[in-house]
Design a protein around this motif. Structure first.
Motif, PDB file in Angstrom:
ATOM      1  N   TRP A  79      76.769  34.615   5.767  1.00 53.68           N
ATOM      2  CA  TRP A  79      75.339  34.707   6.580  1.00 53.68           C
ATOM      3  C   TRP A  79      75.297  33.557   7.358  1.00 53.68           C
ATOM      4  CZ3 TRP A  79      76.389  33.558   1.512  1.00 53.68           C
ATOM      5  CH2 TRP A  79      75.723  32.465   0.909  1.00 53.68           C
ATOM      6  N   ILE A  80      74.569  33.425   8.198  1.00 52.36           N
ATOM      7  CA  ILE A  80      74.358  32.588   9.062  1.00 52.36           C
ATOM      8  C   ILE A  80      73.085  31.448   8.551  1.00 52.36           C
ATOM      9  CG2 ILE A  80      73.470  31.609  11.581  1.00 52.36           C
ATOM     10  CD1 ILE A  80      76.225  33.208  11.247  1.00 52.36           C
ATOM     11  N   GLU A  81      73.539  30.234   8.194  1.00 51.14           N
ATOM     12  CA  GLU A  81      72.416  29.441   7.655  1.00 51.14           C
ATOM     13  C   GLU A  81      71.748  28.584   8.690  1.00 51.14           C
ATOM     14  OE1 GLU A  81      73.518  27.126   3.783  1.00 51.14           O
ATOM     15  OE2 GLU A  81      74.210  25.847   5.255  1.00 51.14           O
ATOM     16  N   ASP A  82      72.334  28.308   9.882  1.00 48.46           N
ATOM     17  CA  ASP A  82      71.391  27.456  10.710  1.00 48.46           C
ATOM     18  C   ASP A  82      72.093  27.891  11.972  1.00 48.46           C
ATOM     19  OD1 ASP A  82      69.783  25.307  11.239  1.00 48.46           O
ATOM     20  OD2 ASP A  82      71.386  23.916  11.652  1.00 48.46           O
ATOM     21  N   ILE A  83      71.100  28.167  13.139  1.00 49.18           N
ATOM     22  CA  ILE A  83      71.355  28.285  14.358  1.00 49.18           C
ATOM     23  C   ILE A  83      70.606  26.999  15.278  1.00 49.18           C
ATOM     24  CG2 ILE A  83      71.300  29.715  16.567  1.00 49.18           C
ATOM     25  CD1 ILE A  83      70.743  32.019  14.374  1.00 49.18           C
ATOM     26  N   PRO A 118      81.925  22.059  25.023  1.00 41.05           N
ATOM     27  CA  PRO A 118      81.023  22.951  24.271  1.00 41.05           C
ATOM     28  C   PRO A 118      79.864  23.338  25.101  1.00 41.05           C
ATOM     29  CG  PRO A 118      81.368  20.846  23.072  1.00 41.05           C
ATOM     30  CD  PRO A 118      81.866  20.906  24.482  1.00 41.05           C
ATOM     31  N   ARG A 119      79.590  24.420  24.859  1.00 46.10           N
ATOM     32  CA  ARG A 119      77.984  24.917  25.610  1.00 46.10           C
ATOM     33  C   ARG A 119      77.086  25.417  24.617  1.00 46.10           C
ATOM     34  NH1 ARG A 119      77.770  30.405  24.831  1.00 46.10           N
ATOM     35  NH2 ARG A 119      79.583  31.446  24.213  1.00 46.10           N
ATOM     36  N   ARG A 120      75.992  25.848  25.312  1.00 47.33           N
ATOM     37  CA  ARG A 120      74.871  26.346  24.638  1.00 47.33           C
ATOM     38  C   ARG A 120      75.013  27.834  24.188  1.00 47.33           C
ATOM     39  NH1 ARG A 120      70.477  23.028  23.993  1.00 47.33           N
ATOM     40  NH2 ARG A 120      70.398  21.277  25.233  1.00 47.33           N
ATOM     41  N   LEU A 121      74.419  28.268  23.036  1.00 45.47           N
ATOM     42  CA  LEU A 121      74.590  29.646  22.859  1.00 45.47           C
ATOM     43  C   LEU A 121      73.332  30.416  23.713  1.00 45.47           C
ATOM     44  CD1 LEU A 121      73.974  29.148  18.809  1.00 45.47           C
ATOM     45  CD2 LEU A 121      75.690  30.419  19.813  1.00 45.47           C
ATOM     46  N   THR A 122      73.913  31.452  24.167  1.00 45.04           N
ATOM     47  CA  THR A 122      73.129  32.394  24.931  1.00 45.04           C
ATOM     48  C   THR A 122      72.106  33.130  24.154  1.00 45.04           C
ATOM     49  OG1 THR A 122      74.524  34.475  24.599  1.00 45.04           O
ATOM     50  CG2 THR A 122      75.178  33.055  26.619  1.00 45.04           C
ATOM     51  N   GLU A 123      71.046  33.749  24.877  1.00 46.25           N
ATOM     52  CA  GLU A 123      70.023  34.409  24.027  1.00 46.25           C
ATOM     53  C   GLU A 123      70.698  35.547  23.224  1.00 46.25           C
ATOM     54  OE1 GLU A 123      66.829  33.793  23.157  1.00 46.25           O
ATOM     55  OE2 GLU A 123      67.301  31.794  24.282  1.00 46.25           O
ATOM     56  N   ALA A 124      71.460  36.674  23.953  1.00 46.90           N
ATOM     57  CA  ALA A 124      72.190  37.426  23.268  1.00 46.90           C
ATOM     58  C   ALA A 124      72.885  37.060  21.867  1.00 46.90           C
ATOM     59  CB  ALA A 124      73.134  38.168  24.264  1.00 46.90           C
ATOM     60  N   GLU A 125      73.481  35.832  22.080  1.00 46.35           N
ATOM     61  CA  GLU A 125      74.353  35.404  20.799  1.00 46.35           C
ATOM     62  C   GLU A 125      73.231  34.910  19.750  1.00 46.35           C
ATOM     63  OE1 GLU A 125      78.259  33.577  23.372  1.00 46.35           O
ATOM     64  OE2 GLU A 125      76.399  32.119  22.964  1.00 46.35           O
ATOM     65  N   ARG A 126      72.179  34.243  20.213  1.00 45.91           N
ATOM     66  CA  ARG A 126      71.447  33.676  19.027  1.00 45.91           C
ATOM     67  C   ARG A 126      70.646  35.012  18.441  1.00 45.91           C
ATOM     68  NH1 ARG A 126      69.483  28.753  19.451  1.00 45.91           N
ATOM     69  NH2 ARG A 126      67.683  29.096  18.501  1.00 45.91           N
ATOM     70  N   ALA A 127      70.476  36.141  19.160  1.00 53.47           N
ATOM     71  CA  ALA A 127      70.117  37.617  18.662  1.00 53.47           C
ATOM     72  C   ALA A 127      70.839  37.941  17.655  1.00 53.47           C
ATOM     73  CB  ALA A 127      69.522  38.198  19.607  1.00 53.47           C
ATOM     74  N   PHE A 128      72.204  38.053  18.025  1.00 49.94           N
ATOM     75  CA  PHE A 128      73.164  38.671  17.008  1.00 49.94           C
ATOM     76  C   PHE A 128      73.379  37.770  15.874  1.00 49.94           C
ATOM     77  CE2 PHE A 128      77.430  38.068  15.662  1.00 49.94           C
ATOM     78  CZ  PHE A 128      77.933  39.302  15.102  1.00 49.94           C
ATOM     79  N   LEU A 129      73.473  36.603  15.949  1.00 49.61           N
ATOM     80  CA  LEU A 129      73.584  35.427  14.808  1.00 49.61           C
ATOM     81  C   LEU A 129      72.323  35.634  13.886  1.00 49.61           C
ATOM     82  CD1 LEU A 129      75.053  32.626  16.582  1.00 49.61           C
ATOM     83  CD2 LEU A 129      76.363  33.966  15.085  1.00 49.61           C
ATOM     84  N   SER A 130      71.215  35.730  14.798  1.00 47.51           N
ATOM     85  CA  SER A 130      69.942  35.859  13.790  1.00 47.51           C
ATOM     86  C   SER A 130      69.925  37.068  12.888  1.00 47.51           C
ATOM     87  CB  SER A 130      68.766  35.866  14.632  1.00 47.51           C
ATOM     88  OG  SER A 130      68.585  34.720  15.576  1.00 47.51           O
ATOM     89  N   GLY A 131      70.615  37.982  13.109  1.00 46.00           N
ATOM     90  CA  GLY A 131      70.725  39.261  12.313  1.00 46.00           C
ATOM     91  C   GLY A 131      71.341  38.993  10.982  1.00 46.00           C
ATOM     92  N   TYR A 132      71.972  37.851  10.996  1.00 49.40           N
ATOM     93  CA  TYR A 132      72.717  37.503   9.551  1.00 49.40           C
ATOM     94  C   TYR A 132      71.901  36.394   9.079  1.00 49.40           C
ATOM     95  CZ  TYR A 132      76.384  40.742  10.781  1.00 49.40           C
ATOM     96  OH  TYR A 132      76.998  41.971  11.125  1.00 49.40           O
ATOM     97  N   GLN A 133      71.064  35.837   9.762  1.00 45.27           N
ATOM     98  CA  GLN A 133      70.073  34.808   9.066  1.00 45.27           C
ATOM     99  C   GLN A 133      69.027  35.061   8.135  1.00 45.27           C
ATOM    100  OE1 GLN A 133      67.867  32.431  12.152  1.00 45.27           O
ATOM    101  NE2 GLN A 133      68.875  30.599  11.064  1.00 45.27           N
TER     102      GLN A 133
END
Length: 133
Positions: A79-83, A118-133
């Motif tokens: 799971w994603i613990e932190d974003i 390194p780069r910042r997370l995109t909104e789509a990446e954040r949304a995907f990762l948030s599904g496992y948070q």
């Protein structure tokens, strides 16, 4: 309850140490295989593939709770613990049968390979990762 990504990972003969247990360093390989499945396969299924273009590892942390012997596949739940703006933390539990054998965390950062930074997370990446948070 956090949504978890579940991956069944075979234990290979090459994962073994001289004592017949999964070598401590090979746990990283098992966790990597599971993390790649979540980000690549899970990401594609969700219509998001930009993390495939580059992710680097910032930190690994593993707690070994019991030895894992050669045999059936292990089950890794993640799971994603932190974003954060430019990183995310994947948390794992590795089960040998129904017994919890290890816990781990990996801090990852999206990475621009062409710019070598390194780069910042995109909104789509954040949304995907948030599904496992």
């Amino acid at each position: 309850m956090t949504d978890r990504f579940v991956y069944h990972c075979p234990v290979r003969w090459s994962d073994m140490d001289a004592y017949g247990h999964v070598n401590n360093a090979r746990f990283l390989t098992l966790y990597e295989e599971a993390r790649v499945a979540m980000v690549f396969v899970g990401g594609r299924e969700a219509g998001m593939s930009t993390l495939e273009e580059g992710v680097i590892i910032v930190r690994h942390e593993i707690d070994y709770l019991r030895p894992v012997d050669y045999g059936d596949p292990v089950r890794i739940e993640m799971w994603i613990e932190d974003i954060r703006a430019a990183r995310f933390t994947v948390a794992y539990e590795l089960f040998d049968g129904e017994v919890l054998a290890s816990r781990a965390r990996t801090v990852c950062a999206p990475y621009d390979l062409s710019e070598q930074r390194p780069r910042r997370l995109t909104e789509a990446e954040r949304a995907f990762l948030s599904g496992y948070q």
